[in-house]
Design a protein around this motif. Structure first.
Motif, PDB file in Angstrom:
ATOM      1  N   ILE A   1     -23.062   9.983 -30.740  1.00  0.00           N
ATOM      2  CA  ILE A   1     -23.838   9.809 -31.965  1.00  0.00           C
ATOM      3  C   ILE A   1     -25.186   9.177 -31.626  1.00  0.00           C
ATOM      4  CG2 ILE A   1     -23.928   8.637 -34.216  1.00  0.00           C
ATOM      5  CD1 ILE A   1     -20.892   8.689 -34.244  1.00  0.00           C
ATOM      6  N   ILE A   2     -26.238   9.755 -32.180  1.00  0.00           N
ATOM      7  CA  ILE A   2     -27.587   9.195 -32.069  1.00  0.00           C
ATOM      8  C   ILE A   2     -27.799   8.207 -33.214  1.00  0.00           C
ATOM      9  CG2 ILE A   2     -30.050   9.711 -32.263  1.00  0.00           C
ATOM     10  CD1 ILE A   2     -28.992  10.557 -29.627  1.00  0.00           C
TER      11      ILE A   2
ATOM     12  N   VAL B   1     -17.586   1.127 -30.908  1.00  0.00           N
ATOM     13  CA  VAL B   1     -18.677   1.531 -30.026  1.00  0.00           C
ATOM     14  C   VAL B   1     -18.244   1.293 -28.582  1.00  0.00           C
ATOM     15  CG1 VAL B   1     -21.084   1.186 -29.414  1.00  0.00           C
ATOM     16  CG2 VAL B   1     -20.361   0.950 -31.806  1.00  0.00           C
ATOM     17  N   LEU B   2     -18.185   2.388 -27.795  1.00  0.00           N
ATOM     18  CA  LEU B   2     -17.763   2.278 -26.404  1.00  0.00           C
ATOM     19  C   LEU B   2     -18.942   2.058 -25.475  1.00  0.00           C
ATOM     20  CD1 LEU B   2     -15.099   5.155 -26.344  1.00  0.00           C
ATOM     21  CD2 LEU B   2     -14.729   2.707 -26.710  1.00  0.00           C
ATOM     22  N   THR B   3     -19.982   2.871 -25.641  1.00  0.00           N
ATOM     23  CA  THR B   3     -21.163   2.739 -24.789  1.00  0.00           C
ATOM     24  C   THR B   3     -22.417   2.880 -25.631  1.00  0.00           C
ATOM     25  OG1 THR B   3     -21.304   5.111 -24.285  1.00  0.00           O
ATOM     26  CG2 THR B   3     -19.923   3.731 -22.812  1.00  0.00           C
ATOM     27  N   VAL B   4     -23.490   2.265 -25.152  1.00  0.00           N
ATOM     28  CA  VAL B   4     -24.791   2.371 -25.793  1.00  0.00           C
ATOM     29  C   VAL B   4     -25.829   2.631 -24.716  1.00  0.00           C
ATOM     30  CG1 VAL B   4     -26.563   1.220 -27.141  1.00  0.00           C
ATOM     31  CG2 VAL B   4     -24.152   0.821 -27.674  1.00  0.00           C
ATOM     32  N   GLU B   5     -26.502   3.778 -24.816  1.00  0.00           N
ATOM     33  CA  GLU B   5     -27.559   4.129 -23.870  1.00  0.00           C
ATOM     34  C   GLU B   5     -28.899   4.092 -24.617  1.00  0.00           C
ATOM     35  OE1 GLU B   5     -29.123   7.941 -21.186  1.00  0.00           O
ATOM     36  OE2 GLU B   5     -27.144   7.998 -22.140  1.00  0.00           O
ATOM     37  N   GLU B   6     -29.826   3.310 -24.078  1.00  0.00           N
ATOM     38  CA  GLU B   6     -31.140   3.190 -24.701  1.00  0.00           C
ATOM     39  C   GLU B   6     -32.029   4.340 -24.242  1.00  0.00           C
ATOM     40  OE1 GLU B   6     -31.769   1.001 -26.905  1.00  0.00           O
ATOM     41  OE2 GLU B   6     -30.153  -0.465 -26.620  1.00  0.00           O
ATOM     42  N   LEU B   7     -32.545   5.138 -25.190  1.00  0.00           N
ATOM     43  CA  LEU B   7     -33.457   6.249 -24.875  1.00  0.00           C
ATOM     44  C   LEU B   7     -34.877   5.740 -25.079  1.00  0.00           C
ATOM     45  CD1 LEU B   7     -31.568   9.168 -26.683  1.00  0.00           C
ATOM     46  CD2 LEU B   7     -31.271   8.304 -24.354  1.00  0.00           C
TER      47      LEU B   7
ATOM     48  N   ILE C   1     -34.420   4.480 -29.717  1.00  0.00           N
ATOM     49  CA  ILE C   1     -33.319   5.376 -30.054  1.00  0.00           C
ATOM     50  C   ILE C   1     -32.154   5.048 -29.124  1.00  0.00           C
ATOM     51  CG2 ILE C   1     -32.520   7.771 -30.157  1.00  0.00           C
ATOM     52  CD1 ILE C   1     -34.482   7.065 -32.354  1.00  0.00           C
ATOM     53  N   ARG C   2     -30.925   5.049 -29.708  1.00  0.00           N
ATOM     54  CA  ARG C   2     -29.747   4.729 -28.926  1.00  0.00           C
ATOM     55  C   ARG C   2     -28.775   5.909 -28.963  1.00  0.00           C
ATOM     56  NH1 ARG C   2     -27.786  -1.098 -30.966  1.00  0.00           N
ATOM     57  NH2 ARG C   2     -27.774  -1.754 -28.788  1.00  0.00           N
ATOM     58  N   PHE C   3     -28.249   6.251 -27.796  1.00  0.00           N
ATOM     59  CA  PHE C   3     -27.241   7.299 -27.701  1.00  0.00           C
ATOM     60  C   PHE C   3     -25.904   6.601 -27.468  1.00  0.00           C
ATOM     61  CE2 PHE C   3     -24.838  10.432 -25.078  1.00  0.00           C
ATOM     62  CZ  PHE C   3     -24.700  11.404 -26.052  1.00  0.00           C
ATOM     63  N   CYS C   4     -24.988   6.740 -28.444  1.00  0.00           N
ATOM     64  CA  CYS C   4     -23.745   5.974 -28.420  1.00  0.00           C
ATOM     65  C   CYS C   4     -22.543   6.915 -28.293  1.00  0.00           C
ATOM     66  CB  CYS C   4     -23.592   5.156 -29.700  1.00  0.00           C
ATOM     67  SG  CYS C   4     -25.034   4.168 -30.117  1.00  0.00           S
ATOM     68  N   THR C   5     -21.508   6.395 -27.658  1.00  0.00           N
ATOM     69  CA  THR C   5     -20.197   7.042 -27.718  1.00  0.00           C
ATOM     70  C   THR C   5     -19.296   6.117 -28.495  1.00  0.00           C
ATOM     71  OG1 THR C   5     -19.556   6.065 -25.608  1.00  0.00           O
ATOM     72  CG2 THR C   5     -20.492   8.274 -25.557  1.00  0.00           C
TER      73      THR C   5
END
Length: 853
Positions: free
Chosen positions: A95-96, A53-59, A66-70
């Motif tokens: 990936i969601i 997991v490189l990044t985690v963006e919280e939506l 919901i998390r938007f991950c790279t």
């Protein structure tokens, strides 16, 4: 016992082509109950890879987190996007994901587009929550891995390589045999035991996991004191120090536990569970820093308490075997450890960042008395994997090897150091031997195996065999179920194959058959079944409240019941004195479930104490057959147990249809069922009106038969009393009959006479007689039968009439009389004379007059 095939292959070199189904068939042939073979990973297809997991963006604009991950998936990312061409390799995947138990930098399992997960769940690139998701971050449940502890995303060890094949890494494809281990085969609650059976079935060598180099006992180990050698005859203690509190169970260890049906907990606990599954020896790990002084084994003292690992404080019984230190009990031996010495979870100090947890453990590998452990587990309702094995019998000689295997794994996986001290306490015991004739298995099986095959099979089991015609067999330590020659014969027979036993019918001894009582019993059952009744056997237990519902008087003999000391149900503690309660309960139950037309019967014993029963002997010998006097004393303590038959009816007896109108069951049908039973005994019943609970006073018939030359009451039949019907919740107009079969058998004794058959024609005469309304038709019939004499072949009542034409309080009974002689054709005068004689006697006995006269 769940046995992964991949794990089993470590101990037996099975052919590569052998499937779980093949192994199942072999083990079943060897006598094991393999219930199923589970195909793990069925339908699972890649690409399934390790991702970082490189990044985690919280939506936050959605109703749920919901998390938007790279995620870096190595070279697999570009291949999945470019149809497998490899163009753009190394690009992170977007990936969601809704799970929250992972963070940036964690290694996770990623299913890329094109993958298919268990349940035919296909992974594809799709737009969701306003973003494009190119894959899925997977949990253990989604991969069919079983209980992963938290049902969350799988977080992998950080040292794994990004892009590695997760299917192979997590061992997702496998076959698991589910074996129902019977109590006599406790050794099969381990991979070692199942592997031994598999090796024997295939004729292959076994790599025994318990064959380890074990250091000799010395005086430097943790001190152990055993005050009950009978309860614990062997105790091994080893100590490992310097454990890394942050060490985690490797994936291969976790997966083997999961496949075997156990949940990974922590490294030290997982290792003890793993060794238990592998060798069959339950173990326990104590945090050494929490042990106060020597470890002891003794019986609990009255009133002692112990808080077990499940957090429940338990009051111990003096028969409980406990593990102790200077403070008191620290574990319930062979069942569950105590919370005071539990292996501590790793906790990181927020100030220093240092991990705190258990770093020193004492390993316990002991052998406990099977009966003590079984009773303790049941007493405290605390069954465990350990108690399940101990109560079936554990190999006492495996304790040292199991402890060594645990130490080796702790050193290898947790970075620990094994201390040189080895504590081993062993109570002296001799190996168990059995003497058996070499041909004993042949005589048991009814076929010839020969001495060579018998010895070979016993050696495959693990026995040492000596002798020629008489074998002296030393039983292996892991087979506590082998006690006598028949046990050894069973081992030979099952390994040679039950399917090879010849099919032969036993030869019954000549001159024996059913007793007259048994023949009558069977004839009665066939007759009632042929008349449309359904047999409904019931338990012979009743509650005394049902006797109140039947309306029995206080002095009724049926109220004198035999009460059981240990009844199956407290609501039915007595033995039945009549068959009616059970039959009527069955009728009520079926009527309540929609069956409106019912005709049931039952034959069975009732229990009628006479008050003359004697006190039974306090004890009887078990090493010999009781003497005739002892048997007589036992029989003298039993109540009288006559065999009876009963029928109950409700609803329609004849169904309506195009053939005509139907009719409901009534008292006459109950009486006819009694006559059908009496005919099978060769007995003529005499019917008289009676008042007898639970029957209706005006619709109850007492049934009499000539027993030993005297007219004897043998039963009753008719319609039940409305009060009894209401109390029991029965359909209206329910009818019943009950007869004593033993009395009917006595009444029907003597030579069986075949019916006479005449070649001459019958002469039929009808007669209608008027009698008082309270005169039973049976009395009129008996008078006609006696008056007609030997020429009367049969008599049948075909009409009953009452009305103004014959006067109030009167009724007309019309009978068809059939006359026949065995040696001639009767004249009209002879038939008429017999008819007139019958009418005359009926008039004399019952006051009957010829209708119209």
């Amino acid at each position: 016992m769940r046995v992964p095939l991949s794990w089993l292959r470590e101990y037996v070199d099975l052919p590569a082509t052998e499937t779980g189904r093949d192994v199942q068939a072999k083990l079943i042939s060897a006598g094991l109950e393999v219930e199923s073979v589970e195909q793990l990973g069925a339908g699972l297809k890649g690409p399934l890879v390790v991702g970082k997991v490189l990044t985690v963006e919280e939506l936050t604009e959605f109703k749920k987190p919901i998390r938007f991950c790279t995620v870096d998936v190595g070279g697999a990312g570009g291949a999945s996007q470019a149809g497998g061409s490899g163009e753009g390799a190394g690009e992170p995947q977007e990936i969601i994901c809704g799970a929250r138990n992972f963070a940036e930098g964690d290694k996770v399992v990623v299913a890329l587009p094109g993958a298919v997960l268990p349940g035919d769940f296909k992974i594809a690139e799709r737009k969701t929550y306003g973003r494009v998701s190119r894959g899925m971050i997977c949990s253990g449940d989604e991969l069919g891995m079983g209980d992963d502890g938290g049902h969350g995303i799988i977080v992998l060890p950080p040292e794994l390589e990004v892009g590695a094949d997760a299917v192979e890494l997590l061992q997702l494809h496998d076959e698991v045999l589910d074996i129902a281990v019977t109590p006599d085969r406790g050794y099969c609650l381990s991979m070692r035991g199942v592997a031994r059976e598999t090796a024997t079935a295939y004729g292959l060598p076994l790599r025994d996991p318990a064959l380890l180099d074990v250091p000799a006992p010395n005086s430097f180990g943790h001190t152990v004191k055993i005050s009950d050698p009978r309860g614990c005859d062997r105790f091994t203690a080893r100590t490992v120090v310097g454990l890394d509190p942050e060490a985690r169970s490797p994936i291969w260890l976790q997966r083997r536990l999961q496949k075997a049906g156990m949940r990974p907990i922590s490294l030290a606990v997982d290792i003890t569970n793993y060794v238990m599954l592998e060798i069959g020896q339950p173990l326990h790990a104590y945090d050494r820093s929490l042990i106060d002084g020597p470890i002891g084994v003794r019986r609990a003292e009255p009133g002692e308490k112990l808080t077990t690992l499940d957090g429940v404080q338990r009051t111990l019984d003096p028969e409980d075997l406990v593990i102790t230190d200077n403070r008191g009990p620290i574990g319930l031996a062979g069942v569950m450890g105590g919370a005071d010495t539990e292996i501590a979870d790793t906790v990181r100090d927020p100030g220093t960042g240092q991990a705190n947890g258990t770093t020193e453990v004492v390993i316990e590998a002991a052998h406990f008395d099977a009966v003590s452990i079984a009773r303790a587990a049941r007493r405290h309702k605390l069954g465990s994997e350990a108690s399940r094995r101990f109560e079936r019998g554990v190999d006492p000689q495996a304790t040292a090897a199991a402890a060594q295997r645990t130490v080796d794994l702790l050193v290898l996986l947790a970075g620990g150091t094994a201390e040189g001290g080895v504590t081993e306490i062993i109570a002296p015991s001799a190996p168990r031997t059995i003497t058996m004739a070499a041909d004993h298995p042949d005589r048991v099986a009814g076929m010839t195996y020969g001495r060579e095959a018998v010895v070979r099979r016993l050696q495959e089991v693990g026995c040492d065999v000596y002798g020629q015609d008489e074998l002296v067999v030393t039983v292996p330590s892991w087979r506590p179920d082998l006690h006598e020659p028949n046990d050894l014969a069973e081992e030979v027979i099952r390994l040679e194959g039950y399917e090879n036993l010849p099919s032969t019918l036993p030869t019954p001894p000549a001159g024996r058959g059913l007793t007259p009582r048994q023949r009558l019993h069977r004839r009665v059952g066939r007759a009632l079944a042929g008349a449309g009744y359904v047999e409904a056997p019931n338990y012979p237990f009743i509650g005394e409240s049902v006797l109140d519902q039947l309306g029995l008087e206080a002095d009724d003999p049926r109220r004198a019941v035999v009460t059981l000391v240990n009844p199956i149900s407290d609501e039915e503690p007595a033995l039945r004195t009549t068959l009616l309660p059970g039959l009527l309960a069955t009728l009520r139950r079926n009527h309540g479930r929609g069956a409106s037309d019912l005709a049931l019967f039952e034959t069975g014993l009732v229990f009628r104490p006479t008050g003359e029963e004697t006190v039974p002997p306090a004890t009887l010998p078990v090493d010999r057959r009781p003497t005739d006097e002892e048997v007589a004393a036992l029989n003298g303590a039993l109540p009288r147990q006559p065999r009876r038959v009963a029928t109950v009816l409700a609803g329609a007896r004849e169904q309506a249809g195009w053939w005509g109108e139907g009719r409901p069951a009534d008292w006459a049908d109950a009486i006819e069922s009694a006559r059908a039973v009496a005919r099978e005994a060769g007995v003529d019943l005499v019917l008289r009106s009676d008042q007898h609970a639970p029957w209706h006073p005006g619709r109850c018939s007492a049934l009499y038969a000539a027993v030993d030359g005297e007219e004897t009451l043998v039963g009753h039949a008719g319609e039940l009393h409305p009060r009894a019907i209401k109390a029991l919740g029965l359909p209206e107009r329910t009818c019943a009959m009950e007869l004593e079969l033993d009395l009917l058998e006595r009444a029907g004794r003597g030579a069986v006479r075949a019916p006479g058959i005449s070649a001459f024609p019958v002469a039929t005469q009808d007669v209608a007689l008027v009698v008082a309304a309270d005169v039973p038709a049976a009395e009129v019939e008996q008078a006609l039968r006696d008056g007609a004499g030997e020429l009367l072949e049969s008599i049948r009542l075909f009409d009953v009439f009452s009305g103004e034409q014959i006067g109030e309080g009167r009724k007309s009974l019309a009978y068809a009389l059939r006359f026949r002689a065995a040696d001639r054709t009767l004249t009209v005068e002879e038939a008429s004379a017999a008819r007139d004689a019958a009418i005359a006697l009926a008039g004399e006995r019952t006051g009957a007059v010829l209708r119209g006269a």
